[in-house]
Design an enzyme around this catalytic site. Structure first.
Site, PDB file in Angstrom:
ATOM      1  N   GLU A  47     -62.000  14.026 -42.453  1.00 41.75           N
ATOM      2  CA  GLU A  47     -61.059  13.750 -43.556  1.00 41.75           C
ATOM      3  C   GLU A  47     -61.915  13.620 -44.809  1.00 41.75           C
ATOM      4  O   GLU A  47     -62.532  12.584 -45.061  1.00 41.75           O
ATOM      5  CB  GLU A  47     -60.276  12.458 -43.282  1.00 41.75           C
ATOM      6  CG  GLU A  47     -59.301  12.133 -44.405  1.00 41.75           C
ATOM      7  CD  GLU A  47     -58.744  10.715 -44.323  1.00 41.75           C
ATOM      8  OE1 GLU A  47     -58.548  10.178 -43.219  1.00 41.75           O
ATOM      9  OE2 GLU A  47     -58.515  10.129 -45.399  1.00 41.75           O
ATOM     10  N   ARG A  51     -62.550  11.029 -53.236  1.00 39.23           N
ATOM     11  CA  ARG A  51     -63.201   9.924 -53.931  1.00 39.23           C
ATOM     12  C   ARG A  51     -64.504  10.367 -54.577  1.00 39.23           C
ATOM     13  O   ARG A  51     -65.235   9.566 -55.140  1.00 39.23           O
ATOM     14  CB  ARG A  51     -63.503   8.791 -52.947  1.00 39.23           C
ATOM     15  CG  ARG A  51     -62.250   8.167 -52.421  1.00 39.23           C
ATOM     16  CD  ARG A  51     -62.541   7.038 -51.481  1.00 39.23           C
ATOM     17  NE  ARG A  51     -61.396   6.828 -50.640  1.00 39.23           N
ATOM     18  CZ  ARG A  51     -61.264   5.841 -49.789  1.00 39.23           C
ATOM     19  NH1 ARG A  51     -62.246   4.970 -49.645  1.00 39.23           N
ATOM     20  NH2 ARG A  51     -60.195   5.717 -49.061  1.00 39.23           N
ATOM     21  N   LYS A 135     -50.252   6.901 -41.462  1.00 34.52           N
ATOM     22  CA  LYS A 135     -51.456   6.072 -41.557  1.00 34.52           C
ATOM     23  C   LYS A 135     -51.009   4.622 -41.787  1.00 34.52           C
ATOM     24  O   LYS A 135     -49.954   4.397 -42.399  1.00 34.52           O
ATOM     25  CB  LYS A 135     -52.271   6.630 -42.727  1.00 34.52           C
ATOM     26  CG  LYS A 135     -53.392   5.766 -43.231  1.00 34.52           C
ATOM     27  CD  LYS A 135     -54.245   6.588 -44.191  1.00 34.52           C
ATOM     28  CE  LYS A 135     -55.006   5.695 -45.146  1.00 34.52           C
ATOM     29  NZ  LYS A 135     -56.229   6.290 -45.657  1.00 34.52           N
TER      30      LYS A 135
HETATM   31  C1  3PG Z   1     -59.296   4.660 -46.001  1.00 41.13           C
HETATM   32  O1  3PG Z   1     -58.980   5.182 -47.062  1.00 41.13           O
HETATM   33  O2  3PG Z   1     -58.880   5.097 -44.929  1.00 41.13           O
HETATM   34  C2  3PG Z   1     -60.144   3.449 -46.011  1.00 41.13           C
HETATM   35  O3  3PG Z   1     -60.610   3.163 -47.277  1.00 41.13           O
HETATM   36  C3  3PG Z   1     -61.250   3.455 -45.039  1.00 41.13           C
HETATM   37  O4  3PG Z   1     -61.779   2.197 -45.018  1.00 41.13           O
HETATM   38  P1  3PG Z   1     -63.139   1.848 -44.294  1.00 41.13           P
HETATM   39  O5  3PG Z   1     -64.227   2.308 -45.189  1.00 41.13           O
HETATM   40  O6  3PG Z   1     -63.076   0.355 -44.119  1.00 41.13           O
HETATM   41  O7  3PG Z   1     -63.185   2.570 -42.977  1.00 41.13           O
END
Ligand code: 3PG
Length: 227
Positions: A47, A51, A135
């Site tokens: 995925e 960002r 999600k």
């Molecule tokens: C996401 O967008 O799925 C989360 O920010 C992931 O969070 P994590 O870095 O705690 O896994």
């Protein structure tokens, strides 16, 4: 004309792998070795998030060099990003919140979508559109397993991808929930390994994640009660 993709089959593949690694690229060049490490670690899914400014070029490179890696776009905030990522080779879109415009565009275009949901009102919107997978974000901050158990009552048909604070240690408990079809997050891509371009470190993290997930997925398939 583009062949219609089989979203049900893709969803099954995700369920079988059990882990959706979040990839935030630090350069265009690292996209392919990083995705190859995921594949070598037994987690052929990426995925790639919006960002970083390297997302789109990274998606294009992964799609052309590693077509067997299931490519998804993450942190998608608008239809333009969704369109661009599908053009770059993504088969699925993941959003941080329930963005109606993005979800409807995906449904209209037969693109697999996992919208972000955190509260029952979000889940209802997904359900009303015929979605049965979403999600659950930010999982740990929004009550984690406890919230998932509560959602399983009114939304018995919904299954979730918890992300946000999911790690190697708590992934087992999440995966054991009957309404969790896979877990997501950055934990299969440790940031130290990524910074050091230590691809073997990512292979190891993925293998460990799979090691945790595999027996649970198998047990769930056989309806074996584990929790
Ligand atoms: C996401 O967008 O799925 C989360 O920010 C992931 O969070 P994590 O870095 O705690 O896994």
């Amino acid at each position: 004309m583009k062949k219609k993709q089989d979203n049900a089959r893709l969803m099954q593949e995700i369920e079988q792998i059990g882990i959706v690694p979040l990839v935030t690229l630090r350069s265009d060049e690292e996209a392919v070795p990083l995705a190859r490490a995921l594949q070598e670690g037994g987690v052929p899914v990426a995925e790639v998030t919006f960002r970083s400014p390297f997302a789109l070029e990274g998606m294009k490179r992964i799609h052309s060099e590693l077509p067997d890696v299931m490519l998804m776009a993450g942190t998608v905030h608008n239809v333009e990003q969704a369109e661009a990522s599908v053009a770059a080779g993504c088969v699925g879109i993941v959003t941080p919140s329930f963005d109606e415009a993005v979800v409807d565009w995906c449904l209209d275009n037969d693109v697999m979508v996992l919208p972000g949901t955190a509260a029952p009102s979000d889940v209802e919107k997904a359900y009303d559109r015929g979605l049965r997978r979403a999600k659950f974000f930010p999982a740990e901050a929004y009550g984690g397993v406890k919230t998932l158990k509560a959602l399983s009552g009114p939304f018995a048909e919904m299954k979730f991808l918890p992300t946000g604070g999911v790690n190697l240690k708590n992934s087992a408990e999440y995966l054991m929930q009957k309404n969790v079809f896979a877990v997501g997050g950055s934990f299969p891509v440790p940031s130290d390994s990524q910074k050091a371009q230590d691809w073997d470190g990512i292979v190891t993290a993925c293998k460990l994640a799979r090691h945790v997930a595999e027996p649970i997925i198998l047990a769930k398939k056989q309806d074996f009660v584990i929790a």
